[in-house]
Design an enzyme around this catalytic site. Structure first.
Site, mmCIF file in Angstrom:
data_model
loop_
_atom_site.group_PDB
_atom_site.id
_atom_site.type_symbol
_atom_site.label_atom_id
_atom_site.label_comp_id
_atom_site.label_asym_id
_atom_site.label_seq_id
_atom_site.Cartn_x
_atom_site.Cartn_y
_atom_site.Cartn_z
ATOM 1 N N HIS A 167 -24.243 -1.994 -23.410
ATOM 2 C CA HIS A 167 -23.462 -2.084 -24.580
ATOM 3 C C HIS A 167 -24.147 -2.684 -25.780
ATOM 4 C CE1 HIS A 167 -19.123 -2.238 -26.332
ATOM 5 N NE2 HIS A 167 -19.988 -2.263 -27.465
ATOM 6 N N ASP A 179 -22.478 -6.598 -25.644
ATOM 7 C CA ASP A 179 -21.848 -6.305 -26.900
ATOM 8 C C ASP A 179 -22.640 -6.664 -28.146
ATOM 9 O OD1 ASP A 179 -20.337 -4.784 -28.775
ATOM 10 O OD2 ASP A 179 -18.446 -5.915 -28.250
ATOM 11 N N HIS A 218 -16.070 -4.139 -23.001
ATOM 12 C CA HIS A 218 -15.735 -5.569 -23.364
ATOM 13 C C HIS A 218 -14.371 -6.149 -22.833
ATOM 14 C CE1 HIS A 218 -14.434 -3.479 -26.484
ATOM 15 N NE2 HIS A 218 -15.481 -3.632 -27.273
ATOM 16 N N ARG A 230 -27.786 -0.447 -34.419
ATOM 17 C CA ARG A 230 -27.878 -0.498 -35.898
ATOM 18 C C ARG A 230 -28.525 0.711 -36.710
ATOM 19 N NH1 ARG A 230 -22.856 -2.511 -35.405
ATOM 20 N NH2 ARG A 230 -22.718 -4.692 -35.549
ATOM 21 N N GLY A 260 -17.950 -9.434 -34.356
ATOM 22 C CA GLY A 260 -19.315 -9.069 -33.676
ATOM 23 C C GLY A 260 -20.310 -10.332 -33.827
ATOM 24 N N ASN A 278 -14.660 -8.677 -31.833
ATOM 25 C CA ASN A 278 -13.464 -7.863 -31.417
ATOM 26 C C ASN A 278 -13.910 -7.212 -29.946
ATOM 27 O OD1 ASN A 278 -11.066 -6.458 -31.218
ATOM 28 N ND2 ASN A 278 -11.642 -4.990 -32.937
#
Lengths: 328, 433
Positions: B63, B308, B235, B67, B327, B281
């Site tokens: 995970h 994440d 997550h 970008r 994030g 999140n």
């Protein structure tokens, strides 16, 4: 109220959470001294002469801003008013940038109102100036909490042992939070009342009682404090209708009789007349709403004075009408 | 020419796939692991003394938000994979929520081309489940599979339409692609900023209730059970979700689940001063949730640890808590945080840690990595458990600095990393090819 020897040591006033009973008492005593000033024909003292107070209001406010402005003026401060529409925040500048720019102009006290919880705290972490939270999101409104404490004290002579019911939208209310901390610290018994959709689950862990029945909340109350209902709560599925809210939680003359005859009725304003309070109750003999407004100026004078490093009113005798209440 | 030989001598070799946790030598020949054993011959080999260090299978992160394409101001394939290498990861999966999203072949091919050009570690693409991540219609999953995706996910967005989720699970079976669910009922979480609990209540911040995750995880577990498809829950943050996974696994549902280092290490108390570097999140939850996650990692209900890794620029994060994006980055601090917070206090064994960081993620994807078996690809991460360091803005290879662990005193540092037998990290620093 006993005199306290604790000096005020905080640079900022960000909330009533964490303030000791001594600190709260200190502010209330100082406010009492300043209220005297408000009753004089000449209402101005030189306590903050040469200091600059910025009223930085990024959310609409009339009452609180006016009250702060009057308080600062009566302390002879220079005042700069910045309001949402006039700032470069609308041009994409962040709150932090704006604050850094204001700070660079060497101001002494920043009074901040913001719609987002935590912004005054974030500003205070880096600002050299004192920061006073004039209401942040649903977090705290410490000067309103102090105003309410002062008014209760003035009307009831004490706070410890009183039963105070706070009714309405607890979830979204910064006034409720500040009152909760202030009242419980000073020994009042606080009951929160509203529909379960507007009273956060688990709030009992903060030392308060919860009831969904207005009758129950008012039964033993010495003070009932109604909160302003934001009318958009209906759209958020928190309420079926404003009408039903008013029927269940609004206080009218008939329901006022559920409480003790000497129960006082408070509201931080502005009142939705006919929703949380019927007009005849808001304007009735048990209402102290206008006393709250009057006391607002004195309490904010005290706060401005204390965070600016002023020494508290030196009145070893608990004089109700001291000769020279203000040291400056 | 004989293959290059490399001998990692005298380290503590931890290889959960083979139930190994012992002091041994590890011999790499060329791209592959040749042998693990006592006093292996160093003849013709470069020797790396690993005495006092831990030799793990290279870590695999299911995970990561690289970008790229589209948000290269936050991270690029080059910077993101350097961050991965520095953190001991030899394989990372790139999430599909790029701009444009990886819902079609050209975007996946762009990412793979970028990876060939500039990546320091293996990059495995994840494709979108739905077109444009809009949650309205299935992406061309066959085309994505052909382009090389290893899993499907709309991560960052939740697939609110239950019927669409059912069909996605069914359809993906044909390609043996797991669906990674970002489980969030957005009607419950909308407007929320942090975990709904006592802290959010005190701070006057709108909460994200645990039920927003658990309700959706419950739905997805039932759909996975009904369809027989492969589900991976991203997550996991809430105790309620853990209970649902445990029950589903008990019924034999083909589910795996991941947890992040930040959810294992932190709670919502970290947000006491509204710092945006603790905003992500799903949000940091309560002490009870954290305890449940730790227990579930130990007993295998949670299979993998994934970071994440979600880079955001400082300009984006240096805002009030509501305006700042969700994030945090995590690649470079993951193993050190886990060693410091879980292994050192005795809450997790090295074998459990290695399983969650390498063997289980490899199994979840069905890729032949994550082990130190002779013959396996020589992805190896060496960690010095005694190394004490502090994460500071200067230590990061990532282009972004939105780490909740800046300023933390950490124990355990990655020293050497080998990818297919080739050294990519030496004495803690990424080797520039």
């Amino acid at each position: 109220m006993s005199m306290s020897a604790t000096p005020w040591t905080r640079k900022d006033l960000l909330g009533l959470e964490g303030l000791s009973a001594e600190e709260l008492t200190l502010v209330l005593e100082q406010a009492k001294a300043f209220k005297e000033v408000s009753l004089r024909p000449i209402k101005k003292v030189p306590a903050l002469r040469g200091r600059t107070v910025v009223l930085f209001f990024l959310e609409p406010s009339t009452r609180t801003r006016t009250s702060f402005e009057l308080a600062a003026k009566r302390l002879s401060a220079d005042i700069l008013n910045i309001q949402a529409a006039s700032t470069s925040l609308t041009k994409g500048e962040t709150i932090m940038d704006t604050v850094r720019n204001i700070e660079a102009m060497k101001v002494d006290i920043l009074v901040i109102r913001h719609s987002v919880s935590g912004v005054p705290l974030t500003v205070a972490k880096t600002a050299a100036a004192s920061v006073i939270n004039a209401g942040d999101g649903s977090h705290e409104h410490p000067t309103q909490g102090l105003v309410d404490l002062y008014t209760i004290l003035e009307k009831k002579g004490q706070i410890a042992g009183l039963n105070v019911a706070i009714v309405g939208d607890i979830s979204h209310s910064r006034v409720a939070r500040s009152n909760l901390w202030g009242l419980t610290t000073l020994g009042a018994r606080v009951t929160l009342c509203g529909p379960p959709t507007l009273v956060p689950p688990g709030i009992e862990r903060l030392g308060v009682t919860v009831t969904y029945s207005l009758k129950e909340a008012m039964r033993e109350a010495d003070v009932v404090m109604l909160l302003r209902l934001q009318l958009e709560r209906q759209q958020q599925h928190l309420l079926p209708s404003i009408r039903e809210y008013a029927a269940l939680f609004g206080v009218n003359r008939e329901k006022l009789a559920w409480g003790k005859p000497d129960m006082i009725v408070m509201h931080p304003g502005p009142v939705n007349r006919g929703v949380e309070l019927a007009p005849d109750v808001a304007d009735g003999p048990q209402s102290v709403i206008y006393d709250q407004v009057t006391n607002g100026v004195a309490v904010r004078m005290a706060v401005l004075y204390l965070v600016s490093g002023g020494r508290p009113a030196k009145t070893p005798k608990p004089a109700p009408h001291p000769e020279r209440p203000v040291t400056a | 020419m004989a293959p290059t030989k490399l001998l990692l001598r005298g380290g503590r070799v931890v290889d959960p796939a083979n139930r190994v946790d012992t002091t041994a030598d590890l011999l790499i020949e060329g791209e592959r692991i040749a042998a693990v054993g006592d006093r292996l011959s160093a003849s013709g080999a470069e020797v790396v003394e690993a005495d006092g260090q831990i030799v793990f299978p290279g870590f695999i992160d299911l995970h990561v938000h690289l970008r790229s394409p589209g948000r290269e101001e936050k991270e690029t394939v080059a910077t993101g994979t350097r961050a991965a290498a520095k953190g001991g990861f030899t394989t990372i999966c790139a999430m599909a929520n790029t701009e444009p999203p990886a819902d079609n072949r050209p975007v996946v091919e762009f990412l793979l081309a970028e990876a060939r050009r500039s990546a320091v570690v293996n990059v495995l693409p994840i494709g979108a489940v739905t077109k444009g991540l809009a949650g309205e219609s299935l992406a061309d999953i066959g085309e994505l599979k052909a382009a090389g995706v290893v899993a499907l996910s709309d991560d960052g967005r939740s697939i609110m339409n239950a019927h669409l989720m059912r069909r996605a699970l069914e359809y993906a079976k044909m390609f043996e692609l797991p669906i990674i669910s970002h489980a969030e009922d957005t009607t419950l979480s909308a407007g929320g900023v942090m975990h709904e609990g006592l802290v959010s209540l005190k701070q006057g911040v709108q909460g994200i209730p645990s039920t927003s995750e658990a309700v959706m995880a419950g739905r997805d577990l039932l759909l996975a059970e009904a369809t027989g498809a492969r589900l991976h829950l991203a997550h996991v943050s809430a105790r309620e979700t853990v209970d649902l996974i445990r029950a589903a696994k008990g019924r034999g549902v083909a589910v795996t689940a991941e947890v992040t280092p930040h959810h294992l290490a932190l709670t919502d108390e970290s947000l006491h001063d509204y710092a945006p570097n603790y905003k992500m999140n799903p949000p940091l939850r309560s002490e009870g949730d954290r305890a449940a996650l730790r227990a579930a990692l130990r007993d295998g209900v949670l299979d993998t640890i994934a970071t994440d890794h979600a880079p955001h620029t400082q300009a984006e994060k240096d805002r009030d808590l509501e305006a700042a994006p969700f994030g945090v980055i995590g690649l470079e601090t993951a193993v050190a945080v886990l060693l410091t917070v879980l292994v050192k206090p005795g809450l997790l064994s090295l074998t459990q840690l290695a399983a969650a960081l390498s063997w289980q993620p490899a199994r979840a994807l069905g890729i032949p990595r994550g082990t130190l078996s002779p013959g396996a690809v020589a992805d190896v991460t060496v960690v010095d458990p005694g190394r004490a360091w502090q994460a500071t803005a200067e230590t990061f290879e990532s282009k972004s600095l939105n780490s909740p662990f800046i300023g933390w005193a950490l124990h355990g540092g990655v020293t050497e990393v080998f990818l297919g037998g080739r050294r990519i990290v030496h004495t803690g620093e990424v080797v520039t090819p």
